[in-house]
Design a protein around this motif. Structure first.
Motif, PDB file in Angstrom:
ATOM      1  N   UNK A   1      -4.280 -16.822  -2.635  1.00 21.58           N
ATOM      2  CA  UNK A   1      -5.095 -15.840  -3.341  1.00 21.58           C
ATOM      3  C   UNK A   1      -4.210 -14.736  -3.876  1.00 21.58           C
ATOM      4  N   UNK A   2      -4.782 -13.795  -4.610  1.00 20.89           N
ATOM      5  CA  UNK A   2      -3.993 -12.720  -5.213  1.00 20.89           C
ATOM      6  C   UNK A   2      -3.233 -11.912  -4.163  1.00 20.89           C
ATOM      7  N   UNK A   3      -2.042 -11.464  -4.540  1.00 27.75           N
ATOM      8  CA  UNK A   3      -1.277 -10.591  -3.659  1.00 27.75           C
ATOM      9  C   UNK A   3      -0.630  -9.467  -4.472  1.00 27.75           C
ATOM     10  N   UNK A   4      -0.316  -8.383  -3.777  1.00 34.55           N
ATOM     11  CA  UNK A   4       0.273  -7.199  -4.408  1.00 34.55           C
ATOM     12  C   UNK A   4       1.741  -7.091  -4.020  1.00 34.55           C
ATOM     13  N   UNK A   5       2.569  -6.899  -5.040  1.00 34.13           N
ATOM     14  CA  UNK A   5       4.004  -6.690  -4.800  1.00 34.13           C
ATOM     15  C   UNK A   5       4.559  -5.848  -5.935  1.00 34.13           C
ATOM     16  N   UNK A   6       5.337  -4.833  -5.603  1.00 33.60           N
ATOM     17  CA  UNK A   6       5.904  -3.923  -6.606  1.00 33.60           C
ATOM     18  C   UNK A   6       4.816  -3.313  -7.499  1.00 33.60           C
ATOM     19  N   UNK A   7       3.680  -2.971  -6.873  1.00 24.05           N
ATOM     20  CA  UNK A   7       2.551  -2.352  -7.581  1.00 24.05           C
ATOM     21  C   UNK A   7       2.012  -3.241  -8.702  1.00 24.05           C
ATOM     22  N   UNK A   8       2.173  -4.543  -8.565  1.00 19.20           N
ATOM     23  CA  UNK A   8       1.662  -5.505  -9.535  1.00 19.20           C
ATOM     24  C   UNK A   8       0.869  -6.569  -8.777  1.00 19.20           C
TER      25      UNK A   8
END
Length: 261
Positions: A153-160
């Motif tokens: 599923x979606x994940x957040x990394x480096x504010x993206x």
């Protein structure tokens, strides 16, 4: 595991008969896909039909009907052999280029789309290749999501926010885990066999509209997660290259034997 669909290489001069045929399949099951739109196509491999005159109006009508839009590169021209952060391939339009150049390319692509009435904050990198400069340039130009990476599923990394693709379709189809991943489809090169396979898959009701992916709350990815992701991509690349080399050797041997006798 739910499956969303993304369609790459959407251009005015794409293979329209294949696109319309696949769209009819999606329409039959009321599925709305993600469309990766090339702002200004300069890739000869994607130039298949005469440009559709009402292309931009057609795309805007699809968006009104619930389809999701993404910016798919700028010109879809490969400029480096850098696999970037997700090295599934060794060709890139962006990875390996200086930040200033990537910034200009992304800004120019966004302006071209907006001139044609298309607004999106989702980016789709040609050949899945992007680097940290790409991410910095995307954030600078108002993008918040990238359709790439691996996960459930979606994940957040480096504010993206990253909206993952399937690592291996057969594994995804067998998975009983919760979540949602994306199947990448290139309608330009689809065969009758591909259409038949998707017809069967759509009938299972495992495929959902891409908007369902966007509704999921992203989890925070760790550096360990990103390391595993890069390792998976590298492994997949080398396995694919090994299979390609093996296939070429078999064809060469067969050709040599045929000539001899």
């Amino acid at each position: 595991m739910k499956i969303a669909i993304r369609l790459d290489d959407i251009t005015p001069d794409m293979n329209w008969s294949n696109f319309e045929r696949f769209k009819c399949l999606l329409d039959k099951y009321n599925i709305k896909a993600l469309l990766g739109i090339v702002p200004e196509n300069r890739d000869p491999k994607l130039m298949i039909n005469l440009p559709k005159r009402d292309f931009w109006e057609y795309i805007k009508d699809l968006e009104k009907d619930g389809w999701t839009l993404a910016m798919h590169g700028y010109h879809h021209e490969y400029t480096t052999h850098d696999g970037g952060l997700l090295p599934l391939n060794r060709n890139s339009e962006f990875a390996g280029l200086p930040f200033d150049k990537q910034d200009r390319m992304i800004r120019s692509g966004k302006i071209l789309l907006e001139k044609n009435g298309i607004t999106t904050d989702i980016f789709m990198a040609p050949s899945h290749s992007y680097d940290m400069n790409t991410i910095k340039a995307l954030k600078k130009n108002g993008f918040t999501g990238i359709t790439d990476g691996f996960g459930n599923g979606p994940y957040m990394w480096e504010d993206m926010v990253f909206y993952p693709i399937s690592f291996k379709k057969s594994q995804t189809l067998k998975s009983k885990e919760d979540g949602c991943v994306t199947f990448v489809v290139h309608t330009n090169t689809m065969t009758d066999r591909d259409f038949e396979a998707y017809e069967k898959l759509l009938a299972t009701r495992e495929i959902v509209s891409y908007s369902e992916m966007l509704k999921l709350k992203p989890v925070k990815a760790t550096e360990t997660d990103r390391f595993k992701e890069k390792l998976m991509a590298t492994t997949k690349f080398h396995l694919r290259e090994t299979l390609r080399l093996s296939s070429n050797i078999k064809r060469y041997i067969k050709k040599s034997v045929t000539k001899k006798y």
